[in-house]
Scaffold this active site. Sequence first.
Site, PDB file in Angstrom:
ATOM      1  N   LYS A  40       1.110  -1.618  -0.028  1.00  0.00           N
ATOM      2  CA  LYS A  40       0.088  -0.118  -0.397  1.00  0.00           C
ATOM      3  C   LYS A  40       0.570   0.800  -0.220  1.00  0.00           C
ATOM      4  CE  LYS A  40      -4.474   2.251   2.438  1.00  0.00           C
ATOM      5  NZ  LYS A  40      -4.829   2.237   3.995  1.00  0.00           N
ATOM      6  N   SER A  45      -9.924   1.748   2.763  1.00  0.00           N
ATOM      7  CA  SER A  45      -8.955   2.612   1.617  1.00  0.00           C
ATOM      8  C   SER A  45      -7.787   1.688   1.198  1.00  0.00           C
ATOM      9  CB  SER A  45      -8.084   3.989   2.628  1.00  0.00           C
ATOM     10  OG  SER A  45      -7.278   2.755   3.416  1.00  0.00           O
ATOM     11  N   SER A 100      -9.920  -0.874   6.855  1.00  0.00           N
ATOM     12  CA  SER A 100      -9.168   0.147   5.239  1.00  0.00           C
ATOM     13  C   SER A 100      -8.765  -1.283   4.972  1.00  0.00           C
ATOM     14  CB  SER A 100      -7.882   0.367   5.361  1.00  0.00           C
ATOM     15  OG  SER A 100      -9.135   2.298   5.605  1.00  0.00           O
TER      16      SER A 100
END
Lengths: 473, 95, 471
Positions: free
Chosen positions: A68, A143, A167
């Site tokens: 990420k 997210s 997330s």
Amino acid sequence: MWASINELKERIHAGSSEEIVAQYLDRIGKSKLNAFIHTVGESALSRAKEIDKNDIEGPLAGIPVAIKDNISTKGIQTTCASNILKGYIPPYDAHVIERLKEAGAVIIGKTNMDEFAMGTSTETSFYGATKNPWDLDRVPGGSSGGSAAAVAGGEAPLALGSDTGGSVRCPASFCGVVGLKPTYGVISRYGLIAYANSLEQIGPFATSVRDVVTLFDVIAGYDPRDSTSVDKEVNYSSALMNDVRGLNIGVPDEYFGEGTDEKVEKAVWDAIHTLEDLGATWKKVAMPHTKYALSAYYIIAMSEASSNLARFDGMRYGLRTEDQDWHTTFSQVRAAGFGDEVKRRILLGTYALSAGYHDKYYLKALKVRTLIKQDFERAFKDVDVLITPTMPYPAFRLGEKIDDPMSLYLADVDTVPINLAGVPSISIPCGFSDGLPIGMQIIGKHFDEATVLRTAYTFEENTDFHNKRPEGS
Amino acid sequence: MITSKDLEHIGWLARLELSEKDKEEYAPKLNPVLDYFSELDEVDTEGVEPAYHVLQLSNVFREDEVNTKCSLDQEEALSNAPNKQDGFFKAPRMM
Amino acid sequence: MYDNPDGVMIGLEVHVQLNKLKTKVFCGCATDYHNDPPNSHVCPVCLGLPGSLPVINKKAVEAAIKIGLALNCKVEEHTQFYRKNYYYPDLPKGFQITQYDFPISSGGYVMIEGEDGELRVGITRAHMEEDPGRLVHEGTIDKSKYTLIDYNRSGMALIEIVSDPDMRSPKEARRYLDKLRNIIEYLDVFDGNLEGAMRVDANISIMGGQRAEIKNISSHKGAERALLYEIVRQKNVLRRGGVVVQETRHFDEAREITLSMRTKEEAHDYRYFPEPDLVPLKISGWAPAIKETLPELPDARRMRFVEQYGIMDDHAKALTSELKLAIFYEDVAKKAEPKIAAVWICDVLKGELNYRDLNIDSFKKEHMLSVLELLAGKKITEDGAVEIIRTLLDKGGSPEEIIREKGLVIVEGDIVETSALEAIRENQQAVADYRAGKEKALNSLVGAVMKKTKGGADARTVREVLVGKLG
Ligand SMILES: [Mg+2]
Ligand SMILES: [Zn+2]
């Protein structure tokens, strides 16, 4: 392309890591998902070559991993999907990246996300939305949407995300993969670009519980550079037991409330009954403060965020606009660099901490947090794990909620209480609704990842949901 | 209720330049959220301690020993600087 | 009684840098940056890079407790770091990690010599925080076209000592600063001679008006100057019928004036909240153990010097006003007559050092000892001793060499006799005056002998010899 770690290891053994890395890079290159902000093909290939040549050992030797884009990677651009960090190349590795490198993993790229991890749909990225591999018109969740979509879409066998209020679990649920949010303090946050420090943890994604555990084992553990890191030695692979006999499951009604899709509710209950058939028992538990979790969560997260994001001033790294006097430049850099949702959260967080409002919002939220924590402590006196839906509904359409922040915030209703309490929780596939995956959330006591993982593994071993792949992606 | 005047103050506190258009657009999006947050008023938190930390950790220290492993040399330190001069970061004038 | 005609109230916030620690307060960067290039003693933590996290230096906490105890504060059992949110380019995270609701120590006092005798200056609190970086302006802050930032200093451990507004004159403020520096140097946690070791923000009001906060004061003399300027400025505002407004002012050291820094930012709202990346400290039990290890502090040492060495209190006070000086004296006093050593070190050596803006490090103990020894053995005169000290400071060398080069050894016996006879023969008028009862005439004869012996004779001896010959 959806190979397990063990399959990949066999192929590396027979062929080469370089070959495998090249295949994944090729697939990413042709992808429509926009799961990656950027890939690092050259360095990944040369690392793979090195591993092949020197027979480098390690639990993840030669295995590609996607990261990420809010986790610092030395020498690799790290942007948090924000314009304000465009071009920022960290001069250091996050703790988890050091661990991955030691384990022989090959970092193939940085995945898309909601800007600064503030979102539930991966639509607020400066680099455009990521698409759900099961339906390109739908969001992958957020997210960590890029990481989940990459794993679900066969663009990476493993990925790291971060989970501040769901997330990791939300996109795992929407994309039909496994995603774990560990107990607060189990994985060092050193190098994770903070959204809300007191809530978040880095978490692993994979297509199976077994692979999640392998990745988790590599990245978990004490780090003296993170004062909230806990000094506990745990070997999670011992949790991979196909056995839930005697397990006590708690089911909180509050998580099956208004707004929960019927098919989701049914799939989760079916899963609970499956575990019952395998020897577990279940009972209802009351978690009376759940209703207030969302408000408490958002106030705390936004307050911390307003302070965390104060460092982005264009002086040491990142975007810089034309120089005026310092305060004006600072304000203009941020106006140009942050997207709308980030600005909204900074403004609300600043407001919640400001003179006259601090007690009404911030302090009150922390007190409610105590009550929510106590809900969990009380529940865990009677049960070993809690099972709930991860998300109240399957993946929604791109653009469906993005203009209405409140409706997006409401989507996090089942995931945020877990971060407030700091307990571990996993999302695993447990069904489908009109071709879209449904995720089940298994929640455990502080540091009892072992029971959570055992429950998830047993369910997986006795069902087939995790073996379904999105067609045509 | 956040007014456009409040927004200007918060915007200044947060060092976020807001255009007139921003101020018009933000208030209607922020106010429903603040309304929603007000539900916390109904929770009885009399005598409840705030949970600043979720784990009961205390006294986490490091020894007073130099750690060269983490240190950056001047070039690395300045490697991302949009503007620099003579080994310094270069920021705009103060006033 | 000091009647404080202008109603001056001064409170000081002093930032003391714990520069004797090996590392900064929240990271492992070394603290010995003072002679190194900018931004060469930094890491992700003190540069505030995204993703970095602070970890508390245990020694810094111990030093903070030491300082709290030495300032007669109560050391708390539970303490916590907070974020103070404000923006300045020297602050790489957009907030400063400091203490707020639970400072590590509070409620102490320091005794100083006030305008009218002993003055007790209250210590509101002494808390821990991190130092920001250093800003360099081209020319002055208000004219500079840009700002240069060096983060070497960023993250140095600071103790912020906040006093009550108990001081009534710039002189008292300076004495308070001297005393504070003195006490803390005794604790061996800070070297006051390093640049930026002690920095002062001063709050000052007159006649019960609003206070001005003066920032950027880097020396004790600067503090006195800034406060003097500020009193005059505030008096002028009142004289013209104006009102002193509460504001932050910047001390321009070169021009010795204060400048208004008022901008929109003046509306401070620091939005304090507990630093989520640091866990609370529970330090009950630390303070008593640390108290055991506290060294003798200046006031105690001063009393001991009076008792043990029989020296005057004024001398004891001067000698203990600086740790190095006290150690210097004590080492010398062990091998020489303590009272005479006190006189020579306080009244002569210290004056010569001050005149040259030097500290005691510039003079060797052995040299002091040999000067005292030569004096005791009547090998040199007092003037000769002063000359030796001056020469040692200006040119170096050794006392023996200087005596030889300058002929400072006491001239005795035949040479004095011969010179006296010569002087009598060459100054018949003076001899006649003396014999006529004019005592003063002897002085010119003594002067003549001294001239002949190039100052090497002892004046008292010469006088005796002359009186004998003329008698
Ligand atoms: Mg301070
Ligand atoms: Zn550092």
